[in-house]
Scaffold this motif. Structure first.
Motif, PDB file in Angstrom:
ATOM      1  N   ILE A 129      48.910  19.197   7.911  1.00 33.17           N
ATOM      2  CA  ILE A 129      48.294  20.352   7.250  1.00 33.17           C
ATOM      3  C   ILE A 129      49.043  20.835   6.225  1.00 33.17           C
ATOM      4  CG2 ILE A 129      48.195  23.034   7.900  1.00 33.17           C
ATOM      5  CD1 ILE A 129      46.977  22.378  10.427  1.00 33.17           C
ATOM      6  N   LYS A 130      50.552  20.759   6.367  1.00 32.81           N
ATOM      7  CA  LYS A 130      51.524  21.009   5.299  1.00 32.81           C
ATOM      8  C   LYS A 130      51.130  20.071   4.120  1.00 32.81           C
ATOM      9  CE  LYS A 130      55.160  22.965   7.687  1.00 32.81           C
ATOM     10  NZ  LYS A 130      56.466  22.787   7.926  1.00 32.81           N
ATOM     11  N   ILE A 131      50.962  18.778   4.169  1.00 37.69           N
ATOM     12  CA  ILE A 131      50.689  17.833   3.463  1.00 37.69           C
ATOM     13  C   ILE A 131      49.349  18.253   2.499  1.00 37.69           C
ATOM     14  CG2 ILE A 131      50.109  15.321   2.549  1.00 37.69           C
ATOM     15  CD1 ILE A 131      52.011  14.893   5.060  1.00 37.69           C
ATOM     16  N   ARG A 132      48.264  18.419   3.258  1.00 36.73           N
ATOM     17  CA  ARG A 132      46.749  18.891   3.029  1.00 36.73           C
ATOM     18  C   ARG A 132      46.873  20.214   2.002  1.00 36.73           C
ATOM     19  NH1 ARG A 132      42.440  20.510   7.225  1.00 36.73           N
ATOM     20  NH2 ARG A 132      43.801  22.238   7.377  1.00 36.73           N
ATOM     21  N   THR A 133      47.871  20.956   2.358  1.00 42.74           N
ATOM     22  CA  THR A 133      47.919  22.251   1.834  1.00 42.74           C
ATOM     23  C   THR A 133      48.566  21.972   0.168  1.00 42.74           C
ATOM     24  OG1 THR A 133      47.999  23.528   3.651  1.00 42.74           O
ATOM     25  CG2 THR A 133      48.868  24.781   1.486  1.00 42.74           C
ATOM     26  N   MET A 134      49.578  21.166   0.192  1.00 44.11           N
ATOM     27  CA  MET A 134      50.298  20.853  -1.014  1.00 44.11           C
ATOM     28  C   MET A 134      49.295  20.108  -1.776  1.00 44.11           C
ATOM     29  SD  MET A 134      54.289  19.976   0.143  1.00 44.11           S
ATOM     30  CE  MET A 134      53.671  18.727   1.250  1.00 44.11           C
ATOM     31  N   ARG A 135      48.575  19.428  -1.244  1.00 46.05           N
ATOM     32  CA  ARG A 135      47.656  18.505  -2.257  1.00 46.05           C
ATOM     33  C   ARG A 135      46.660  19.246  -2.873  1.00 46.05           C
ATOM     34  NH1 ARG A 135      47.141  12.670  -0.054  1.00 46.05           N
ATOM     35  NH2 ARG A 135      49.070  12.700  -0.881  1.00 46.05           N
ATOM     36  N   ILE A 136      46.147  20.128  -2.019  1.00 47.38           N
ATOM     37  CA  ILE A 136      44.841  20.911  -2.590  1.00 47.38           C
ATOM     38  C   ILE A 136      45.719  21.869  -3.768  1.00 47.38           C
ATOM     39  CG2 ILE A 136      43.343  22.788  -1.937  1.00 47.38           C
ATOM     40  CD1 ILE A 136      42.928  21.789   0.845  1.00 47.38           C
ATOM     41  N   ASN A 137      46.569  22.546  -3.384  1.00 51.07           N
ATOM     42  CA  ASN A 137      47.341  23.169  -4.417  1.00 51.07           C
ATOM     43  C   ASN A 137      47.790  22.751  -5.810  1.00 51.07           C
ATOM     44  OD1 ASN A 137      47.268  25.452  -2.838  1.00 51.07           O
ATOM     45  ND2 ASN A 137      49.191  25.284  -1.927  1.00 51.07           N
ATOM     46  N   ALA A 138      48.246  21.234  -5.511  1.00 53.36           N
ATOM     47  CA  ALA A 138      48.554  20.520  -6.697  1.00 53.36           C
ATOM     48  C   ALA A 138      47.057  20.259  -7.620  1.00 53.36           C
ATOM     49  CB  ALA A 138      49.055  18.986  -6.175  1.00 53.36           C
ATOM     50  N   ILE A 139      46.091  19.801  -6.641  1.00 54.44           N
ATOM     51  CA  ILE A 139      44.722  19.654  -7.372  1.00 54.44           C
ATOM     52  C   ILE A 139      44.424  20.839  -8.107  1.00 54.44           C
ATOM     53  CG2 ILE A 139      42.302  18.965  -7.317  1.00 54.44           C
ATOM     54  CD1 ILE A 139      43.009  17.277  -5.018  1.00 54.44           C
ATOM     55  N   ARG A 140      44.290  22.052  -7.535  1.00 52.80           N
ATOM     56  CA  ARG A 140      44.206  23.243  -8.071  1.00 52.80           C
ATOM     57  C   ARG A 140      44.840  23.826  -9.352  1.00 52.80           C
ATOM     58  NH1 ARG A 140      41.820  27.778  -5.538  1.00 52.80           N
ATOM     59  NH2 ARG A 140      42.351  26.870  -3.485  1.00 52.80           N
ATOM     60  N   GLY A 141      46.264  23.268  -9.344  1.00 52.83           N
ATOM     61  CA  GLY A 141      46.799  23.617 -10.467  1.00 52.83           C
ATOM     62  C   GLY A 141      46.635  22.560 -11.640  1.00 52.83           C
ATOM     63  N   LEU A 142      46.466  21.357 -11.354  1.00 56.19           N
ATOM     64  CA  LEU A 142      45.949  20.433 -12.492  1.00 56.19           C
ATOM     65  C   LEU A 142      44.578  20.774 -13.107  1.00 56.19           C
ATOM     66  CD1 LEU A 142      47.098  17.240 -10.684  1.00 56.19           C
ATOM     67  CD2 LEU A 142      48.424  18.367 -12.769  1.00 56.19           C
ATOM     68  N   LEU A 143      43.782  21.193 -12.410  1.00 55.30           N
ATOM     69  CA  LEU A 143      42.435  21.460 -12.725  1.00 55.30           C
ATOM     70  C   LEU A 143      42.523  22.935 -13.623  1.00 55.30           C
ATOM     71  CD1 LEU A 143      39.838  20.657  -9.805  1.00 55.30           C
ATOM     72  CD2 LEU A 143      40.288  19.435 -12.038  1.00 55.30           C
ATOM     73  N   TYR A 144      43.430  23.706 -13.403  1.00 60.37           N
ATOM     74  CA  TYR A 144      43.495  24.878 -14.016  1.00 60.37           C
ATOM     75  C   TYR A 144      44.030  24.763 -15.499  1.00 60.37           C
ATOM     76  CZ  TYR A 144      44.875  29.923 -14.879  1.00 60.37           C
ATOM     77  OH  TYR A 144      45.077  30.896 -15.480  1.00 60.37           O
ATOM     78  N   GLU A 145      44.885  23.616 -15.621  1.00 59.97           N
ATOM     79  CA  GLU A 145      45.239  23.190 -16.984  1.00 59.97           C
ATOM     80  C   GLU A 145      44.097  23.019 -17.852  1.00 59.97           C
ATOM     81  OE1 GLU A 145      48.263  23.646 -17.945  1.00 59.97           O
ATOM     82  OE2 GLU A 145      49.096  24.472 -16.179  1.00 59.97           O
ATOM     83  N   PHE A 146      43.072  22.512 -16.986  1.00 62.52           N
ATOM     84  CA  PHE A 146      42.180  21.847 -18.086  1.00 62.52           C
ATOM     85  C   PHE A 146      41.097  23.132 -18.018  1.00 62.52           C
ATOM     86  CE2 PHE A 146      43.770  17.932 -16.482  1.00 62.52           C
ATOM     87  CZ  PHE A 146      43.955  17.488 -17.635  1.00 62.52           C
ATOM     88  N   GLY A 147      41.435  24.273 -17.693  1.00 56.62           N
ATOM     89  CA  GLY A 147      40.490  25.326 -17.818  1.00 56.62           C
ATOM     90  C   GLY A 147      39.478  25.568 -16.782  1.00 56.62           C
ATOM     91  N   MET A 148      39.674  25.106 -15.582  1.00 57.47           N
ATOM     92  CA  MET A 148      38.859  25.055 -14.223  1.00 57.47           C
ATOM     93  C   MET A 148      39.295  26.070 -13.343  1.00 57.47           C
ATOM     94  SD  MET A 148      36.407  23.282 -15.413  1.00 57.47           S
ATOM     95  CE  MET A 148      35.495  23.706 -13.960  1.00 57.47           C
TER      96      MET A 148
END
Length: 343
Positions: A129-148
């Motif tokens: 669950i910790k790994i899943r949460t970290m991965r989701i947050n990482a994807i969210r942060g990367l997409l935010y850099e592209f305006g999503m």
């Protein structure tokens, strides 16, 4: 003849022993390699072996118990005050030997193989669950850099990720999009792994009557019930429900001098994982009070903050769990303790 008391300091390869000959008063200190430990004790009279409750302690406790010895595990924080001067293996073994003889010392119950197996499932699930949460947050942060800007929450965010990746096609390099899609695929695999562990716990629950009884308590689900049984084992080792709640760190810390005692926030001692499960379960019950009224919670909410009510309910759930297991009872939502009437 008094049984010999051994202080055993565990390690990966070389163990340290400390004991005293009761007839001569001679102090013995001995180093024993891991492969020779059982061989050493199999040739000695049954005695009392004390160890710190650390890694591999439960395994050695079971094995030494099979040889006829009495084994007691002590929490590391209770041994530390008895260590003289510098800390080393010999000093630790002597401190364990000293601590186990204290009349008010508290001990850790030895876990069975089945208990440790269930706890292993919980530990792996928690890590996934910790790994899943970290991965989701990482994807969210990367997409935010592209305006999503993805919505908050795991489920809502996961539903929006594929559409966001499609929208970025032609605007972002293909290698970045392929990498993000690969990470999204791994999230699906993590979900399957977590679901598989929960399915194994559900199958184990069918053979455990105590788990079924605990799950009738509002706020106690499959994870909480199985984790408590695997961690505690015999609930009768606690003298009362309050002692069990104290073991979980759900009672106030005390600070006092000169006869004045101040109650502070909860102590947060003991098993962090169990405490978090109980608090989350209590929070769910309090948050759904609109549909399922509980006079006790309503009265408490009228004059105490929301989080205080949650902790109070978690404490009450812990006491209820103790009562069901220690006294072999069924959960009764309308139960009220009998109050003795003075003659």
């Amino acid at each position: 003849m008094q049984n010999t008391i051994y202080g055993l300091d565990l390690a990966k390869r070389v163990m340290q022993l400390h004991w005293v000959d009761w007839e001569t008063g001679e102090i013995h200190r001995k180093q024993v390699r891991r492969g020779k430990l059982l061989e050493f004790f199999v040739n000695r009279e049954p005695g009392l072996i004390a160890m710190e409750a650390c890694g591999s302690a439960h395994y050695w406790a079971r094995e030494l118990g099979k040889l006829g010895h009495e084994v007691r595990l002590i929490a590391a924080q209770f041994v530390r005050p008895f260590v003289k001067t510098n800390k080393n293996d010999a000093a630790d073994a002597a401190a364990i030997w000293e601590a186990v003889q204290r009349p008010d010392m508290r001990f850790v119950a030895v876990k069975s193989v089945e208990q440790q197996s269930v706890l292993a499932l919980h530990r792996v699930r928690e890590q996934l669950i910790k790994i899943r949460t970290m991965r989701i947050n990482a994807i969210r942060g990367l997409l935010y850099e592209f305006g999503m800007d993805l919505p908050q929450g795991r489920e809502r965010g996961m539903k929006e990720i594929p559409g966001a990746l499609t929208e970025l096609e032609g605007k972002v390099s293909a290698m970045a999009l392929d990498t993000l899609r690969q990470q999204l695929k791994r999230l699906g695999e993590l979900d399957k792994d977590i679901a598989a562990i929960e399915k194994r716990l559900l199958l184990w629950k069918k053979d455990q009557e105590d788990v079924v009884r605990l799950m009738t308590i509002p706020g106690v689900g499959l994870l909480t019930a199985t984790a408590i049984l695997a961690t505690v084992g015999d609930m009768k080792s606690f003298r009362s429900g309050r002692e069990f709640a104290s073991f979980l760190g759900l009672v106030p810390r005390q600070s006092g001098t000169g006869g004045k005692v101040r109650l502070l926030g909860i102590s947060k001692r003991g098993d962090t994982y169990l405490r978090s499960l109980l608090v989350h379960g209590a929070r769910a019950v309090v948050n759904f009070q609109i549909n399922n009224r509980n006079p006790w919670i309503d009265k408490l909410r009228s004059w105490r903050p929301h989080n205080v009510v949650v902790i109070a309910l978690a404490n009450k759930i812990a006491r209820t769990i103790w009562a069901l297991l220690a006294k072999n009872r069924q959960y009764d939502p309308n139960y009220s303790p009998k109050v003795g009437v003075a003659a």
